[in-house]
Design a protein around this motif. Structure first.
Motif, PDB file in Angstrom:
ATOM      1  N   CYS A  82      -0.203  26.631   1.394  1.00  0.00           N
ATOM      2  CA  CYS A  82      -1.417  27.123   0.733  1.00  0.00           C
ATOM      3  C   CYS A  82      -2.000  28.312   1.492  1.00  0.00           C
ATOM      4  O   CYS A  82      -2.667  29.164   0.904  1.00  0.00           O
ATOM      5  N   CYS A  83      -1.789  28.376   2.804  1.00  0.00           N
ATOM      6  CA  CYS A  83      -2.485  29.341   3.658  1.00  0.00           C
ATOM      7  C   CYS A  83      -1.589  30.252   4.501  1.00  0.00           C
ATOM      8  O   CYS A  83      -2.084  31.241   5.038  1.00  0.00           O
ATOM      9  N   CYS A 125      -3.190  20.560   5.856  1.00  0.00           N
ATOM     10  CA  CYS A 125      -3.194  21.954   6.311  1.00  0.00           C
ATOM     11  C   CYS A 125      -4.357  22.180   7.279  1.00  0.00           C
ATOM     12  O   CYS A 125      -5.521  21.945   6.940  1.00  0.00           O
ATOM     13  N   SER A 129      -5.507  24.982   8.384  1.00  0.00           N
ATOM     14  CA  SER A 129      -6.360  26.090   7.962  1.00  0.00           C
ATOM     15  C   SER A 129      -7.370  25.617   6.914  1.00  0.00           C
ATOM     16  O   SER A 129      -8.537  26.028   6.933  1.00  0.00           O
ATOM     17  N   CYS A 130      -6.949  24.735   6.018  1.00  0.00           N
ATOM     18  CA  CYS A 130      -7.863  24.165   5.011  1.00  0.00           C
ATOM     19  C   CYS A 130      -8.790  23.125   5.632  1.00  0.00           C
ATOM     20  O   CYS A 130      -9.921  22.951   5.184  1.00  0.00           O
TER      21      CYS A 130
HETATM   22 ZN    ZN Z   1      -4.232  25.496   3.571  1.00  0.00          ZN
END
Ligand code: ZN
Length: 263
Positions: free
Chosen positions: A174-175, A232, A234-235
């Motif tokens: 996702c990131c 994740c 980052s999320c």
């Molecule tokens: Zn992410």
């Protein structure tokens, strides 16, 4: 993943690696004494945090698991692919320029540090051996997860098919947007595999799935049982440090695995 909390310290463990013979966990950033941007359970000593705070954080973490600091083995991580074997006399040791540890010693604990890179946990129930790998994008391109499986096979006589693997909290597809030479390297190696390079952008960038690529490497080495945390970093900056999402000004969280003294 199972989230556990004890005395303010919290960690995530893999359901498929649950076994009284081992302990395993990826610690969150909570429960420590570090100040922003290292708040609060930073275990990284090379990120600019107060050394006394980093030491206190280690003590809190070890206390939560009731493990003596002198029985913890760690490394100086360099994004390479060297795997070291931790033996009885290595308690308290820091292996230089190493990104994976394996061990068969009861009561010895392997610790690595993360903030987006992929922690790969390995457990061989029959030989009662464990492994822990630091696979960032550089280590992933150098196939360190595969090297760790091979080291466990060669050193402890594990059959890869008996190993249980866990791919821990780290930056997700996702990131992890990439471009340039690094993306080209990933494309050259994994571009033909479904789901490794995803969501190509008009500007030439694309997202890379290090979880899937590490799973493919483990499978290529013969590992069949793989659990991916799917978390994740980052999320989930509410739980973990993210080097990328926090522009390099952040801490490191710990991943640990060890064979319990009894069982
Ligand atoms: Zn992410």
């Amino acid at each position: 993943m199972i989230r556990t909390e004890h005395n303010g310290i919290s960690w995530y463990s893999f359901e498929s690696l649950r076994d009284p013979a081992i302990v395993q966990g990826t610690f969150t950033r909570h429960g420590g004494v570090s100040q922003a941007p290292f708040g609060t359970l930073n275990v990284g000593s090379t990120v600019g945090d107060d050394p006394a705070a980093v030491q206190a954080n280690h003590a809190r973490l070890f206390s939560a698991w009731n493990i003596p600091a002198e029985r913890v083995v760690t490394v100086q991580q360099v994004h390479g692919n060297r795997v070291a074997v931790a033996s009885e006399q290595d308690g308290g040791r820091i292996f230089p320029e190493t990104d994976a540890l394996i061990s068969q010693i009861p009561g010895l604990y392997l610790l690595l540090r993360f903030a987006d890179c992929v922690p790969v946990f390995l457990y061989a129930p029959r030989q009662r051996a464990v492994g822990l790998t630091h696979a960032g994008w550089k280590g992933t391109l150098q196939e360190i997860a595969m090297q760790t499986v091979r080291a466990m096979t060669a050193t402890f006589g594990c059959q890869p098919g008996e190993l249980v693997a866990g791919i821990g909290p780290s930056i997700g597809p996702c990131c992890l947007e990439m471009d340039g030479d690094v993306l080209a390297d990933f494309r050259a190696r994994y571009g033909q595999e479904e789901g490794c390079i995803v969501r190509p952008q008009a500007n030439g960038k694309a997202f890379v799935d290090l979880w899937r690529i590490n799973a493919l490497q483990l499978q290529a080495a013969g590992v069949q049982q793989i659990e991916t945390a799917g978390i994740c970093t980052s999320c989930r900056r509410d739980e973990f440090f993210s080097h990328r999402a926090e522009n390099g000004k952040t801490g490191r969280f710990a991943a640990l695995i060890g064979i319990t003294a009894k069982a």
